[in-house]
Write an enzyme that holds these catalytic residues in place. Structure first.
Site, PDB file in Angstrom:
ATOM      1  N   GLU A  89       0.831  -1.210   0.000  1.00 42.24           N
ATOM      2  CA  GLU A  89       0.000   0.000   0.000  1.00 42.24           C
ATOM      3  C   GLU A  89       0.861   1.254   0.000  1.00 42.24           C
ATOM      4  O   GLU A  89       1.906   1.281   0.632  1.00 42.24           O
ATOM      5  CB  GLU A  89      -0.809   0.082   1.297  1.00 42.24           C
ATOM      6  N   CYS A 330      -3.004   2.338   7.855  1.00 44.49           N
ATOM      7  CA  CYS A 330      -2.215   1.226   8.378  1.00 44.49           C
ATOM      8  C   CYS A 330      -2.653  -0.179   7.968  1.00 44.49           C
ATOM      9  O   CYS A 330      -3.103  -0.962   8.792  1.00 44.49           O
ATOM     10  CB  CYS A 330      -2.202   1.289   9.894  1.00 44.49           C
TER      11      CYS A 330
HETATM   12  N1  SAH Z   1       7.096   0.379  11.781  1.00 44.26           N
HETATM   13  C1  SAH Z   1       7.144   1.802  11.816  1.00 44.26           C
HETATM   14  C2  SAH Z   1       6.388   2.479  10.691  1.00 44.26           C
HETATM   15  C3  SAH Z   1       5.061   1.939  10.279  1.00 44.26           C
HETATM   16  S1  SAH Z   1       3.656   2.245  11.267  1.00 44.26           S
HETATM   17  C4  SAH Z   1       6.667   2.314  13.154  1.00 44.26           C
HETATM   18  O1  SAH Z   1       6.260   1.514  13.996  1.00 44.26           O
HETATM   19  O2  SAH Z   1       6.768   3.505  13.397  1.00 44.26           O
HETATM   20  C5  SAH Z   1       3.336   3.982  11.165  1.00 44.26           C
HETATM   21  C6  SAH Z   1       2.643   4.527  12.413  1.00 44.26           C
HETATM   22  O3  SAH Z   1       1.268   4.115  12.463  1.00 44.26           O
HETATM   23  C7  SAH Z   1       3.278   4.041  13.710  1.00 44.26           C
HETATM   24  O4  SAH Z   1       3.334   5.088  14.633  1.00 44.26           O
HETATM   25  C8  SAH Z   1       2.278   2.998  14.152  1.00 44.26           C
HETATM   26  O5  SAH Z   1       2.411   2.711  15.510  1.00 44.26           O
HETATM   27  C9  SAH Z   1       0.979   3.635  13.761  1.00 44.26           C
HETATM   28  N2  SAH Z   1      -0.168   2.735  13.712  1.00 44.26           N
HETATM   29  C10 SAH Z   1      -0.244   1.457  13.305  1.00 44.26           C
HETATM   30  N3  SAH Z   1      -1.493   0.968  13.410  1.00 44.26           N
HETATM   31  C11 SAH Z   1      -2.238   1.981  13.909  1.00 44.26           C
HETATM   32  C12 SAH Z   1      -3.610   2.107  14.247  1.00 44.26           C
HETATM   33  N4  SAH Z   1      -4.470   1.091  14.127  1.00 44.26           N
HETATM   34  N5  SAH Z   1      -4.034   3.301  14.727  1.00 44.26           N
HETATM   35  C13 SAH Z   1      -3.167   4.339  14.860  1.00 44.26           C
HETATM   36  N6  SAH Z   1      -1.880   4.280  14.548  1.00 44.26           N
HETATM   37  C14 SAH Z   1      -1.407   3.108  14.097  1.00 44.26           C
END
Ligand code: SAH
Length: 351
Positions: A89, A330
């Site tokens: 994505e 996400c």
């Molecule tokens: N692995 C990296 C980048 C990808 S996730 C990281 O952990 O930073 C990008 C951001 O989206 C991260 O801050 C992650 O914690 C957040 N994220 C993932 N799923 C989410 C959700 N369901 N709601 C809100 N933020 C989410």
């Protein structure tokens, strides 16, 4: 076949020499790519002889768009298909200052955060530098305009794919293709402390964002398995190192989860944790991904959490919600696509 996007200009010139192609052709190929032309046969000034060699030896690894959704707010989300059939994505967001692209760095992810849809099937494979560049080029073509910002915040943990991500950062930074300034790039990590030190040693001006989400080791372990490997103490010591080396402000992402990390005590701990660090806190009301224990606080509680942090002197914003009507958050869209299209190839598991 070799992906031509994996090489910088000098590397490509060297390869072209070995292929019997004049090195200046490399610059011509890059100019076409920059302008959204991804087929060698359409690169008119190359000549048919060069085109034939290129067609035989190389592909332009720009992924194909299998689905494109447009949100009411203009955000576009694409499901992109890689050469091996894996689906990733990418999201295109329009801001006042231009277009920003959020890209994936891995197919799947092994980090296992409990609130994240991208990690449910684990890690399938790392993306190559060319595939990440291909995401930006594909989204640039969809935008029809120059991309000004890139965020590594899609599926995957960028620092778990360190070498490919470093090469990708140098590719998009170089003027021959996109020339995106390092300060216009943000890399988000769940907090791999050792790799944060390696990243600091690269001496770039890329913005670092850290997915903190919790303020004690015990609580963080419940949301993010990475907390078992690196304590907050280790994480913050690596962040101090990063800040000493680069002088750059660090963004802290904090996904607000109702009843889990949204109390006054959480806010006070957050303030204390960030003492002495040049920081910016980005609150993300958590997106629902089907885990019943993970729900978002109502907008009033989010605002009062923000206000309280701000009253204690932290610089804090609530992430603007973009594309929520098209599952832009996400990993959600890919999951729904995969479950509706069960025959979609999912190869590369052994790589
Ligand atoms: N692995 C990296 C980048 C990808 S996730 C990281 O952990 O930073 C990008 C951001 O989206 C991260 O801050 C992650 O914690 C957040 N994220 C993932 N799923 C989410 C959700 N369901 N709601 C809100 N933020 C989410």
């Amino acid at each position: 076949m070799t992906d031509i996007l994996d090489f910088n200009l000098n590397e490509l010139k060297e390869r072209f020499k070995e292929d019997g192609i004049k090195p200046f052709r490399a610059q011509q190929v890059f100019s076409w790519l920059k302008n959204g032309v991804f087929w060698f046969s359409d690169m008119k000034n190359l000549g048919s002889e060069t085109q034939d060699i290129l067609n035989e030896k190389y592909v332009v690894g720009v992924p194909g768009t299998v689905q494109l959704l447009q949100s009411k707010d203009g955000t576009k989300k694409a499901l992109l298909e890689l050469q091996d059939g894996n689906i990733i994505e990418a999201v295109l967001m329009k801001y006042e200052h231009g277009y920003s692209v959020c890209i994936s760095t891995q197919v799947g992810c092994s980090m296992g955060c409990s609130f994240c849809a991208s990690t449910r099937e684990g890690l399938i494979r790392n993306l190559t530098p060319g595939e990440m560049l291909g995401e930006v080029l594909a989204m640039g073509k969809i935008a029809g305009e120059r991309i000004s910002n890139v965020v590594l915040m899609g599926a995957g943990e960028p620092l778990d794919n360190f070498d490919n991500v470093s090469k990708f950062l140098s590719l998009i930074n170089s003027d021959e293709i996109l020339g995106i300034g390092q300060r216009h790039i943000t890399l988000s990590t769940c907090g791999l402390a050792d790799r944060i030190r390696d990243f600091a040693d690269l001496d770039t001006q890329v913005t670092l964002a850290v997915s903190l989400h919790e303020t004690t080791d015990e609580k963080r372990k419940k949301l993010m398995p990475v907390a078992w490997k690196y304590s907050l103490k280790e994480l913050f010591s690596s962040l101090e190192y990063y800040q000493e080396k680069t002088g750059r402000r660090i963004t802290f992402e904090y996904a607000l989860v109702k009843g889990i990390n949204d109390t006054r005590e959480d806010a006070v701990r957050l303030k204390n944790l960030l003492n002495g660090i040049k920081s910016h806190v980005n609150l993300i009301p958590v997106n629902d991904t089907g885990n019943v224990l993970i729900t978002r606080p109502d907008p009033k509680s989010v605002e009062s959490f923000r206000e309280f942090l701000s009253s204690m002197g932290l610089e804090v914003t609530v992430r603007r919600e973009m594309g929520s009507d098209i599952s832009a958050a996400c990993g959600q869209l890919k999951r729904s696509y995969i479950s509706e299209n069960a025959e979609v190839p999912h190869g590369g598991k052994d790589q």
